[in-house]
Design a protein around this motif. Structure first.
Motif, mmCIF file in Angstrom:
data_model
loop_
_atom_site.group_PDB
_atom_site.id
_atom_site.type_symbol
_atom_site.label_atom_id
_atom_site.label_comp_id
_atom_site.label_asym_id
_atom_site.label_seq_id
_atom_site.Cartn_x
_atom_site.Cartn_y
_atom_site.Cartn_z
ATOM 1 N N PHE A 59 5.587 1.117 -5.272
ATOM 2 C CA PHE A 59 5.885 1.959 -4.107
ATOM 3 C C PHE A 59 5.273 3.353 -4.247
ATOM 4 C CE2 PHE A 59 9.618 -1.016 -3.402
ATOM 5 C CZ PHE A 59 9.098 -1.563 -2.245
ATOM 6 N N MET A 99 10.329 -7.933 6.896
ATOM 7 C CA MET A 99 9.962 -6.513 6.919
ATOM 8 C C MET A 99 8.733 -6.246 6.060
ATOM 9 S SD MET A 99 13.556 -4.529 7.073
ATOM 10 C CE MET A 99 14.216 -4.168 8.685
ATOM 11 N N LYS A 110 2.891 5.207 -1.574
ATOM 12 C CA LYS A 110 3.139 6.585 -1.135
ATOM 13 C C LYS A 110 1.891 7.458 -1.308
ATOM 14 C CE LYS A 110 5.984 10.554 -2.463
ATOM 15 N NZ LYS A 110 6.898 11.020 -3.516
ATOM 16 N N ARG A 145 17.171 0.257 1.041
ATOM 17 C CA ARG A 145 17.089 1.232 -0.050
ATOM 18 C C ARG A 145 18.182 2.275 0.141
ATOM 19 N NH1 ARG A 145 12.193 5.519 -1.054
ATOM 20 N NH2 ARG A 145 13.216 6.473 0.731
ATOM 21 N N ILE A 182 19.503 -7.140 -0.131
ATOM 22 C CA ILE A 182 18.157 -7.726 -0.237
ATOM 23 C C ILE A 182 18.245 -9.205 -0.592
ATOM 24 C CG2 ILE A 182 16.078 -7.759 -1.712
ATOM 25 C CD1 ILE A 182 16.355 -4.676 -1.893
HETATM 26 C C1 HEC Z 1 10.179 -4.626 2.682
HETATM 27 C C2 HEC Z 1 10.852 -3.425 2.264
HETATM 28 C C3 HEC Z 1 10.071 -2.175 1.950
HETATM 29 C C4 HEC Z 1 8.896 -1.736 2.513
HETATM 30 C C5 HEC Z 1 8.054 -2.404 3.601
HETATM 31 C C6 HEC Z 1 8.579 -0.487 1.877
HETATM 32 N N1 HEC Z 1 9.537 -0.160 0.961
HETATM 33 FE FE1 HEC Z 1 9.550 1.476 -0.215
HETATM 34 N N2 HEC Z 1 11.198 0.791 -1.184
HETATM 35 C C7 HEC Z 1 11.897 -0.348 -0.852
HETATM 36 C C8 HEC Z 1 13.005 -0.532 -1.773
HETATM 37 C C9 HEC Z 1 14.020 -1.662 -1.746
HETATM 38 C C10 HEC Z 1 12.935 0.535 -2.681
HETATM 39 C C11 HEC Z 1 13.872 0.787 -3.878
HETATM 40 C C12 HEC Z 1 13.252 0.166 -5.145
HETATM 41 C C13 HEC Z 1 14.085 0.379 -6.390
HETATM 42 O O1 HEC Z 1 14.615 1.513 -6.579
HETATM 43 O O2 HEC Z 1 14.193 -0.541 -7.208
HETATM 44 C C14 HEC Z 1 11.786 1.346 -2.279
HETATM 45 C C15 HEC Z 1 11.382 2.506 -2.936
HETATM 46 C C16 HEC Z 1 10.340 3.311 -2.534
HETATM 47 C C17 HEC Z 1 9.957 4.541 -3.188
HETATM 48 C C18 HEC Z 1 10.619 5.161 -4.425
HETATM 49 C C19 HEC Z 1 9.974 4.564 -5.685
HETATM 50 C C20 HEC Z 1 10.555 5.122 -6.987
HETATM 51 O O3 HEC Z 1 9.792 5.756 -7.744
HETATM 52 O O4 HEC Z 1 11.753 4.931 -7.229
HETATM 53 C C21 HEC Z 1 8.877 5.043 -2.491
HETATM 54 C C22 HEC Z 1 8.119 6.320 -2.789
HETATM 55 C C23 HEC Z 1 8.600 4.126 -1.414
HETATM 56 N N3 HEC Z 1 9.498 3.077 -1.476
HETATM 57 C C24 HEC Z 1 7.562 4.273 -0.520
HETATM 58 C C25 HEC Z 1 7.207 3.320 0.433
HETATM 59 C C26 HEC Z 1 6.099 3.456 1.354
HETATM 60 C C27 HEC Z 1 5.182 4.660 1.449
HETATM 61 C C28 HEC Z 1 6.070 2.326 2.107
HETATM 62 C C29 HEC Z 1 5.139 1.947 3.233
HETATM 63 C C30 HEC Z 1 3.740 2.202 3.087
HETATM 64 C C31 HEC Z 1 7.168 1.494 1.651
HETATM 65 N N4 HEC Z 1 7.830 2.126 0.645
HETATM 66 C C32 HEC Z 1 7.460 0.253 2.183
HETATM 67 C C33 HEC Z 1 11.616 -1.196 0.190
HETATM 68 C C34 HEC Z 1 10.464 -1.162 0.973
#
Ligand code: HEC
Length: 157
Positions: A39, A114, A43, A155, A104
């Motif tokens: 993720f 999603m 970002k 989240r 989830i």
């Molecule tokens: C299908 C679901 C989903 C999508 C689509 C998604 N995310 Fe997430 N994202 C999550 C979940 C669930 C977490 C928490 C993960 C964890 O903490 O284990 C998360 C965590 C994050 C984090 C924090 C990571 C960290 O260091 O803890 C960031 C930044 C982030 N997402 C950015 C994005 C961005 C930018 C996009 C789109 C381009 C995106 N996410 C799309 C579900 C999603």
């Protein structure tokens, strides 16, 4: 003498390499770190596109295309292994380690859909990003929304 120095270097390298692995001492640490890292990569890439869309950074077709391709390629990864059941924020030992909600893994979960929505939005961005700032701006809204929708539902804040 030579041997001693070599051994010392080896010990230092070993300590450096093994330290992070030992620090992450909680259930599913590898999986959780991997998905959070994934993720962070999303970002970083969307951040550059967002800055261009807002005029905080000059539009650069080649760079925009590169970042959009990265997002698209990332969206095509099969990350199933990063989401083992029981790796949610309410699981024992995971408080403060993950923000992934237990929903989830519950019946009726929409996370798969999603994720597909995100992949579709990333695909559109990859088609648009290199075609001018207006085309990029058109694609950034739905892409950002695809992140946000999933975060709102799955989240924790
Ligand atoms: C299908 C679901 C989903 C999508 C689509 C998604 N995310 Fe997430 N994202 C999550 C979940 C669930 C977490 C928490 C993960 C964890 O903490 O284990 C998360 C965590 C994050 C984090 C924090 C990571 C960290 O260091 O803890 C960031 C930044 C982030 N997402 C950015 C994005 C961005 C930018 C996009 C789109 C381009 C995106 N996410 C799309 C579900 C999603």
């Amino acid at each position: 003498m030579k041997m001693v120095i070599k051994a010392a270097i080896c010990a230092t390298v070993f300590a450096t390499v093994s330290a992070p692995a030992m620090a992450a001492d909680y259930p599913f640490a590898d999986e959780i770190e991997a998905r959070q890292g994934y993720f962070q990569v999303l970002k970083f890439n969307i951040g550059v596109l967002g800055a261009m869309a807002k005029g905080k950074r000059d539009y650069d077709a080649e760079l925009a295309q590169t970042m959009a391709n990265n997002l698209k390629n990332a969206s095509l990864m099969n990350n199933q292994m990063m989401w083992p059941k029981g790796s949610d924020m309410d699981a024992e030992g995971l408080s403060g380690k993950t923000k992934a909600k237990a929903a989830i893994w519950q019946e009726g979960s929409e996370i798969g859909q999603m994720n597909k929505d995100f992949a579709a939005a990333a695909d559109t961005m990859a088609a648009n990003a290199g075609q001018g700032i207006d085309a990029l701006r058109e694609a950034i809204g739905p892409l950002g929304k695809s992140c946000k929708s999933c975060h709102e539902k799955y989240r924790a804040k």
